[in-house]
Design an enzyme around this catalytic site. Structure first.
Site, PDB file in Angstrom:
ATOM      1  N   ALA A 161      34.054  60.651   1.958  1.00  0.00           N
ATOM      2  CA  ALA A 161      34.302  59.352   2.955  1.00  0.00           C
ATOM      3  C   ALA A 161      32.942  59.284   3.505  1.00  0.00           C
ATOM      4  CB  ALA A 161      35.414  60.013   3.806  1.00  0.00           C
ATOM      5  N   ASP A 219      38.834  58.475   1.204  1.00  0.00           N
ATOM      6  CA  ASP A 219      39.352  59.647   1.941  1.00  0.00           C
ATOM      7  C   ASP A 219      40.376  60.621   1.134  1.00  0.00           C
ATOM      8  OD1 ASP A 219      40.681  60.879   4.059  1.00  0.00           O
ATOM      9  OD2 ASP A 219      40.642  59.192   5.167  1.00  0.00           O
ATOM     10  N   ALA A 267      35.822  68.899   1.206  1.00  0.00           N
ATOM     11  CA  ALA A 267      35.827  67.866   2.354  1.00  0.00           C
ATOM     12  C   ALA A 267      36.322  68.496   3.363  1.00  0.00           C
ATOM     13  CB  ALA A 267      36.708  66.619   1.747  1.00  0.00           C
ATOM     14  N   THR A 322      36.693  79.053   5.619  1.00  0.00           N
ATOM     15  CA  THR A 322      35.738  79.910   6.112  1.00  0.00           C
ATOM     16  C   THR A 322      36.182  81.200   6.711  1.00  0.00           C
ATOM     17  OG1 THR A 322      34.867  79.676   8.311  1.00  0.00           O
ATOM     18  CG2 THR A 322      36.740  78.389   7.872  1.00  0.00           C
ATOM     19  N   ASP A 323      35.406  82.144   6.946  1.00  0.00           N
ATOM     20  CA  ASP A 323      35.716  83.456   7.397  1.00  0.00           C
ATOM     21  C   ASP A 323      36.314  83.095   8.999  1.00  0.00           C
ATOM     22  OD1 ASP A 323      33.401  82.963   8.845  1.00  0.00           O
ATOM     23  OD2 ASP A 323      32.487  84.950   8.652  1.00  0.00           O
ATOM     24  N   GLU A 324      36.059  81.989   9.455  1.00  0.00           N
ATOM     25  CA  GLU A 324      36.254  81.854  10.792  1.00  0.00           C
ATOM     26  C   GLU A 324      38.138  81.905  11.089  1.00  0.00           C
ATOM     27  OE1 GLU A 324      34.290  78.940  13.054  1.00  0.00           O
ATOM     28  OE2 GLU A 324      32.695  79.203  11.583  1.00  0.00           O
ATOM     29  N   TYR A 384      38.849  73.925  14.711  1.00  0.00           N
ATOM     30  CA  TYR A 384      38.364  73.863  13.643  1.00  0.00           C
ATOM     31  C   TYR A 384      39.000  75.036  12.835  1.00  0.00           C
ATOM     32  CZ  TYR A 384      35.252  75.201   9.637  1.00  0.00           C
ATOM     33  OH  TYR A 384      34.615  75.378   8.435  1.00  0.00           O
ATOM     34  N   ALA A 391      41.673  76.777  13.201  1.00  0.00           N
ATOM     35  CA  ALA A 391      43.067  76.686  13.118  1.00  0.00           C
ATOM     36  C   ALA A 391      43.535  75.460  12.103  1.00  0.00           C
ATOM     37  CB  ALA A 391      43.757  76.295  14.385  1.00  0.00           C
ATOM     38  N   LYS A 400      41.658  74.925   9.290  1.00  0.00           N
ATOM     39  CA  LYS A 400      41.308  75.289   7.870  1.00  0.00           C
ATOM     40  C   LYS A 400      42.118  76.416   7.804  1.00  0.00           C
ATOM     41  CE  LYS A 400      38.197  74.733   5.903  1.00  0.00           C
ATOM     42  NZ  LYS A 400      37.892  73.831   4.838  1.00  0.00           N
ATOM     43  N   ASN A 426      28.976  82.076   7.517  1.00  0.00           N
ATOM     44  CA  ASN A 426      28.056  81.057   7.935  1.00  0.00           C
ATOM     45  C   ASN A 426      27.202  80.828   6.702  1.00  0.00           C
ATOM     46  OD1 ASN A 426      29.385  81.757  10.294  1.00  0.00           O
ATOM     47  ND2 ASN A 426      28.176  80.208  10.991  1.00  0.00           N
ATOM     48  N   LEU A 469      23.538  75.769  13.839  1.00  0.00           N
ATOM     49  CA  LEU A 469      22.486  76.521  14.716  1.00  0.00           C
ATOM     50  C   LEU A 469      21.244  76.424  14.059  1.00  0.00           C
ATOM     51  CD1 LEU A 469      21.972  78.596  16.777  1.00  0.00           C
ATOM     52  CD2 LEU A 469      22.413  80.382  15.353  1.00  0.00           C
ATOM     53  N   ASN A 475      22.642  85.203  17.559  1.00  0.00           N
ATOM     54  CA  ASN A 475      22.185  83.970  17.341  1.00  0.00           C
ATOM     55  C   ASN A 475      20.778  84.026  17.975  1.00  0.00           C
ATOM     56  OD1 ASN A 475      24.512  83.158  16.136  1.00  0.00           O
ATOM     57  ND2 ASN A 475      25.455  82.116  18.218  1.00  0.00           N
ATOM     58  N   GLY A 496      36.077  79.692  23.767  1.00  0.00           N
ATOM     59  CA  GLY A 496      36.891  80.426  22.732  1.00  0.00           C
ATOM     60  C   GLY A 496      35.883  80.834  21.792  1.00  0.00           C
TER      61      GLY A 496
HETATM   62  P1  NAD Z   1      29.741  69.167   5.824  1.00  0.00           P
HETATM   63  O1  NAD Z   1      30.293  68.716   7.037  1.00  0.00           O
HETATM   64  O2  NAD Z   1      28.286  69.190   5.636  1.00  0.00           O
HETATM   65  O3  NAD Z   1      30.408  68.218   4.754  1.00  0.00           O
HETATM   66  C1  NAD Z   1      31.606  67.863   4.884  1.00  0.00           C
HETATM   67  C2  NAD Z   1      31.718  66.806   3.595  1.00  0.00           C
HETATM   68  O4  NAD Z   1      33.401  66.152   3.675  1.00  0.00           O
HETATM   69  C3  NAD Z   1      30.916  65.349   4.056  1.00  0.00           C
HETATM   70  O5  NAD Z   1      30.371  65.069   3.046  1.00  0.00           O
HETATM   71  C4  NAD Z   1      31.883  64.628   4.752  1.00  0.00           C
HETATM   72  O6  NAD Z   1      31.610  63.088   4.500  1.00  0.00           O
HETATM   73  C5  NAD Z   1      33.071  64.738   3.954  1.00  0.00           C
HETATM   74  N1  NAD Z   1      34.290  64.453   4.506  1.00  0.00           N
HETATM   75  C6  NAD Z   1      34.825  64.520   5.565  1.00  0.00           C
HETATM   76  N2  NAD Z   1      36.117  64.103   5.920  1.00  0.00           N
HETATM   77  C7  NAD Z   1      36.449  63.640   4.668  1.00  0.00           C
HETATM   78  C8  NAD Z   1      37.578  62.822   4.270  1.00  0.00           C
HETATM   79  N3  NAD Z   1      38.688  62.553   4.922  1.00  0.00           N
HETATM   80  N4  NAD Z   1      37.648  62.632   2.960  1.00  0.00           N
HETATM   81  C9  NAD Z   1      36.564  62.743   2.113  1.00  0.00           C
HETATM   82  N5  NAD Z   1      35.471  63.373   2.509  1.00  0.00           N
HETATM   83  C10 NAD Z   1      35.260  63.685   3.774  1.00  0.00           C
HETATM   84  O7  NAD Z   1      30.353  70.563   5.634  1.00  0.00           O
HETATM   85  P2  NAD Z   1      29.835  71.958   4.746  1.00  0.00           P
HETATM   86  O8  NAD Z   1      29.241  72.651   5.669  1.00  0.00           O
HETATM   87  O9  NAD Z   1      29.319  71.369   3.346  1.00  0.00           O
HETATM   88  O10 NAD Z   1      31.372  72.646   4.396  1.00  0.00           O
HETATM   89  C11 NAD Z   1      31.935  72.302   3.263  1.00  0.00           C
HETATM   90  C12 NAD Z   1      33.240  72.893   3.006  1.00  0.00           C
HETATM   91  O11 NAD Z   1      32.949  74.355   3.368  1.00  0.00           O
HETATM   92  C13 NAD Z   1      34.504  72.770   4.384  1.00  0.00           C
HETATM   93  O12 NAD Z   1      35.584  72.918   3.958  1.00  0.00           O
HETATM   94  C14 NAD Z   1      33.941  74.102   5.525  1.00  0.00           C
HETATM   95  O13 NAD Z   1      34.978  74.205   6.160  1.00  0.00           O
HETATM   96  C15 NAD Z   1      33.583  75.160   4.445  1.00  0.00           C
HETATM   97  N6  NAD Z   1      32.912  76.236   4.965  1.00  0.00           N
HETATM   98  C16 NAD Z   1      31.537  75.836   5.586  1.00  0.00           C
HETATM   99  C17 NAD Z   1      30.760  76.863   6.091  1.00  0.00           C
HETATM  100  C18 NAD Z   1      29.552  76.598   6.624  1.00  0.00           C
HETATM  101  O14 NAD Z   1      28.688  77.313   7.330  1.00  0.00           O
HETATM  102  N7  NAD Z   1      29.014  75.292   6.735  1.00  0.00           N
HETATM  103  C19 NAD Z   1      31.182  78.348   6.041  1.00  0.00           C
HETATM  104  C20 NAD Z   1      32.189  78.434   5.172  1.00  0.00           C
HETATM  105  C21 NAD Z   1      33.189  77.400   4.885  1.00  0.00           C
END
Ligand code: NAD
Length: 363
Positions: A32, A55, A78, A130-132, A155, A157, A159, A184, A195, A254, A289
């Site tokens: 999106a 989307d 996404a 995520t591990d969160e 967030y 919750a 996921k 992370n 961070l 951190n 939290g």
């Molecule tokens: P990011 O925020 O960098 O990227 C998210 C992407 O999703 C973006 O390109 C955004 O445009 C797209 N997006 C958002 N809403 C959308 C929608 N409704 N339709 C289509 N696209 C949409 O996130 P990230 O850090 O690359 O994380 C990617 C996945 O990995 C996520 O699901 C996140 O929960 C998971 N994750 C992230 C981490 C981390 O440390 N970043 C760790 C574990 C898991």
């Protein structure tokens, strides 16, 4: 393999998409382009993949893409991904991370129901999480696939809800879903709200480097490339209905992480006044939290998927700091246009399927 990568213009999805293209997979990115999604992240594969602006809540669009491509898999990266944003505005997290996952599962189920034979057996829906979702650890122990979910932020919750849906679509409908829960991530092209990139940019811009609370919250850092490899292994070797955890075996609080970034910057870009960047570190009111500690036991992924990390945190962090120092054009581009992109997105998703042969701005 023919793969749909949702959220592929974001940080982790773009790394996965680039590696998939390198392997020879046919990739369609469905994104999106929110403030966190940038075609610039797909620069290296712009002529070898397709970007569809749309989307994930649009099940009809996802279904059309699955059928049009004859997909073998859909990998759902996404998401709204920033905890702080989920505290100030949880609604979009529920919409994207819960309703969006539901819409994709329904689109995939309809598509998968129409498949037969090997194509049907081999189809995969990979839910990236995520591990969160597991909450917060005390001083000892690690999360693994058996840990009960106890999410603490809007967030995590949202996921966790997405993960439950993916599991249920396997149990109820037989859809071959696999869930991955990762710690992370850090590395190149992470939007500078998290961070590590935020600390780097605050440091070199002469701003305060804000650390929540007492700075003792612990994260287990994994390089984005190692995570992307793990997801690939889950795709080709994982068993439908299973969950796999990936971690970095690199627990740091951190404060330690921010200090290390400052030390690297002191070497690579020393301040003219001879001071250390550490003097910019400041402790700010804690996040509500705020989970105290995360750590992952990834023995199952190692055993069943042959998961193996390439990066150690010290080398990976130094390379990441260097990347941000050398990519000011990327930083300017993703930060300057954030609000414009959000507006462009709300218009783009009103329109039906938009095929874009190469990312916007490069045509
Ligand atoms: P990011 O925020 O960098 O990227 C998210 C992407 O999703 C973006 O390109 C955004 O445009 C797209 N997006 C958002 N809403 C959308 C929608 N409704 N339709 C289509 N696209 C949409 O996130 P990230 O850090 O690359 O994380 C990617 C996945 O990995 C996520 O699901 C996140 O929960 C998971 N994750 C992230 C981490 C981390 O440390 N970043 C760790 C574990 C898991």
């Amino acid at each position: 393999m023919k793969i749909i990568v949702t959220g592929g213009a974001g940080f982790i999805g773009s790394m996965f998409a680039a590696k998939a293209v390198e392997r020879g997979d046919e990739v369609i990115v469905l994104d999106a382009l929110t403030y966190a999604g940038h075609p610039e992240n797909l620069e290296s594969i712009k002529n070898k993949s397709q970007l569809v602006v749309g989307d994930i809540c649009d099940a009809a669009l996802a279904y059309e893409l699955l059928c049009g491509q004859g997909s073998d898999a859909i990998i759902n990266f996404a998401a709204e991904s920033h905890v702080d944003n989920s505290i100030s505005g949880p609604g979009i997290f529920i919409k994207t991370n819960v309703e969006g996952t539901y819409s994709l599962l329904e689109a995939a189920r309809k598509y998968w129901n129409g498949l037969t034979g090997t194509k049907k057996n081999n189809f995969r829906f990979i839910q990236i999480s995520t591990d969160e979702v597991y909450g917060s650890l005390g001083e000892a122990g690690k999360f693994n696939e058996e840990t009960p979910m106890r999410p603490n932020s809007p967030y995590s919750a949202s996921k966790a809800a997405g993960d439950h849906l993916a599991r249920a679509w396997h149990e109820t409908y037989g859809l071959p879903t696999i869930i991955t829960n990762c710690s992370n991530n850090y590395g190149p092209r992470q939007f500078p709200e998290k961070l590590i990139p935020k600390s780097i940019l605050d440091a070199i811009s002469g701003r305060k480097i804000g650390i929540y609370g007492d700075g003792k919250n612990i994260r287990d850092w994994i390089h984005v490339e190692d995570h992307a490899e793990g997801v690939q292994l889950a795709l080709v070797k994982g068993k439908p209905g299973e969950t796999y955890c990936f971690g970095g075996n690199a627990e740091r609080n951190n404060s330690e992480t921010a200090n290390k970034i400052c030390e690297i910057l002191d070497e690579l870009r020393p301040l003219a006044n001879g001071k250390s960047y550490k003097s910019q570190i400041t402790f700010i009111t804690d996040r509500p939290g705020h989970d105290r500690r995360y750590a992952i036991d990834d023995a199952k992924a190692v055993r069943e998927l042959s998961f193996k990390r390439k990066y150690d945190f010290a080398g990976g962090l130094e390379a990441t700091v260097k990347w941000y120092l050398e990519n000011q054009a990327w930083i300017d581009s993703v930060t300057d246009k954030s609000s414009l992109r959000a507006n462009a997105m709300s218009e783009a998703i009103q329109t039906p399927v938009r095929w874009i042969a190469s990312p916007k701005g490069s045509q």
